[in-house]
Design an enzyme around this catalytic site. Structure first.
Site, PDB file in Angstrom:
ATOM      1  N   GLU A 222      14.240 -61.601 -54.740  1.00  0.00           N
ATOM      2  CA  GLU A 222      15.317 -61.724 -55.729  1.00  0.00           C
ATOM      3  C   GLU A 222      16.114 -63.037 -55.594  1.00  0.00           C
ATOM      4  O   GLU A 222      17.338 -63.034 -55.537  1.00  0.00           O
ATOM      5  CB  GLU A 222      16.250 -60.522 -55.624  1.00  0.00           C
ATOM      6  CG  GLU A 222      15.553 -59.204 -55.893  1.00  0.00           C
ATOM      7  CD  GLU A 222      16.451 -57.984 -55.730  1.00  0.00           C
ATOM      8  OE1 GLU A 222      17.645 -58.156 -55.387  1.00  0.00           O
ATOM      9  OE2 GLU A 222      15.968 -56.864 -55.954  1.00  0.00           O
TER      10      GLU A 222
ATOM     11  N   GLU B 119       7.924 -51.287 -57.701  1.00  0.00           N
ATOM     12  CA  GLU B 119       9.023 -50.311 -57.785  1.00  0.00           C
ATOM     13  C   GLU B 119       9.121 -49.720 -59.199  1.00  0.00           C
ATOM     14  O   GLU B 119      10.210 -49.606 -59.758  1.00  0.00           O
ATOM     15  CB  GLU B 119      10.356 -50.965 -57.409  1.00  0.00           C
ATOM     16  CG  GLU B 119      10.367 -51.622 -56.040  1.00  0.00           C
ATOM     17  CD  GLU B 119      11.721 -52.218 -55.673  1.00  0.00           C
ATOM     18  OE1 GLU B 119      12.720 -51.950 -56.388  1.00  0.00           O
ATOM     19  OE2 GLU B 119      11.793 -52.936 -54.656  1.00  0.00           O
TER      20      GLU B 119
END
Length: 263
Positions: A92, A201
């Site tokens: 991220e 995810e």
């Protein structure tokens, strides 16, 4: 350790997971080494003190390398038979709004560019098991700007021999992104020769959609995933809605009673 050699240790939660994995011969994915969000502020300060001055690039280089080296050494020493099949090295690092590097990250504050990310992958390649594949992982990886930034960075590090794949978290919703946008991201990433994609995810916020519309959205997304040759792994982010981090959005394939949905 000293000012450039942070130590690592196993906590009981991690032991529970790794003991179970070894006992049942389950390969493990590591997550994550370099992530601004869950790295304590003292990691970037002199003498590992919250009140210390921000360290230099030279000190941070050594801290990153030793942290990564010590992490892999700890795993090998305590779990010599563990199959560590992949590791998310950097997580991220790009802004959602425009795809720029996160200016609020302490790593960016010290380096001012993506050199810390490139170095992290080089260190991970140096110390990770030879059969452990190294990934960059992110969310909203299909957004304009961000998708291009991830592609450019990963192509560069892959060509340097230090990155094997891209992790697409894929926290989706029935109102965004549509399947075309998501498939475009798959196509762009898979255009890097030899790259692997892991959907890491996956979940889908239902957002008021009917059960049949929810199922149709899921079907389109999963068909795009399984039809992409570069995808070698697909993980749902939870087993049922009751255990989901977004339980009120009912994002998984089973309800809170483990009953399968139409999806």
């Amino acid at each position: 350790g000293n000012n450039v050699n942070p130590q690592v240790k196993l906590n009981n939660n991690l032991k529970t997971i790794l003991d179970f994995a070894v006992k049942n011969d389950i390969p493990v994915r590591g997550h994550t080494l370099i992530w601004h969000s869950q790295t304590p502020s003292w990691f970037f300060k002199e003498n590992f003190s919250n009140n210390g001055a921000q360290v230099s690039k030279q000190v941070m280089d050594q801290r990153m390398e030793n942290f990564i080296k010590n992490t892999f050494a700890m795993i090998k020493q305590n779990y010599p038979t563990l199959k560590l099949y992949a590791y998310d090295v950097v997580n991220e690092a790009f802004e959602v709004s425009n795809g720029n590097l996160r200016s609020g990250s302490p790593y960016y504050s010290i380096y001012g560019d993506d050199s810390y990310m490139q170095k992290a992958f080089a260190y991970a390649r140096k110390y990770a098991p030879s059969d452990c594949k190294l990934f960059y992982n992110d969310f909203n990886e299909y957004d304009d700007g961000k998708v291009t930034s991830i592609y450019n960075f990963c192509k560069k590090v892959h060509e340097a021999g230090n990155l094997d794949g891209i992790g697409m978290q894929s926290h989706l919703g029935t109102t965004y992104p549509n399947n075309t946008r998501y498939k475009n991201a798959l196509d762009l990433f898979s255009s890097i020769p030899g790259i692997e994609i892991h959907v890491t995810e996956l979940d889908v916020m239902q957002q008021g959609a009917s059960d049949s519309s929810f199922a149709s959205y899921y079907k389109d997304i999963v068909q795009s995933i399984v039809n992409c040759d570069a995808v070698t792994s697909l993980t749902w982010w939870g087993t049922n809605d009751g255990y989901s981090w977004r339980s009120s959005d009912t994002p998984l394939l089973f309800n809170s009673s483990f009953q399968p949905k139409q999806a």
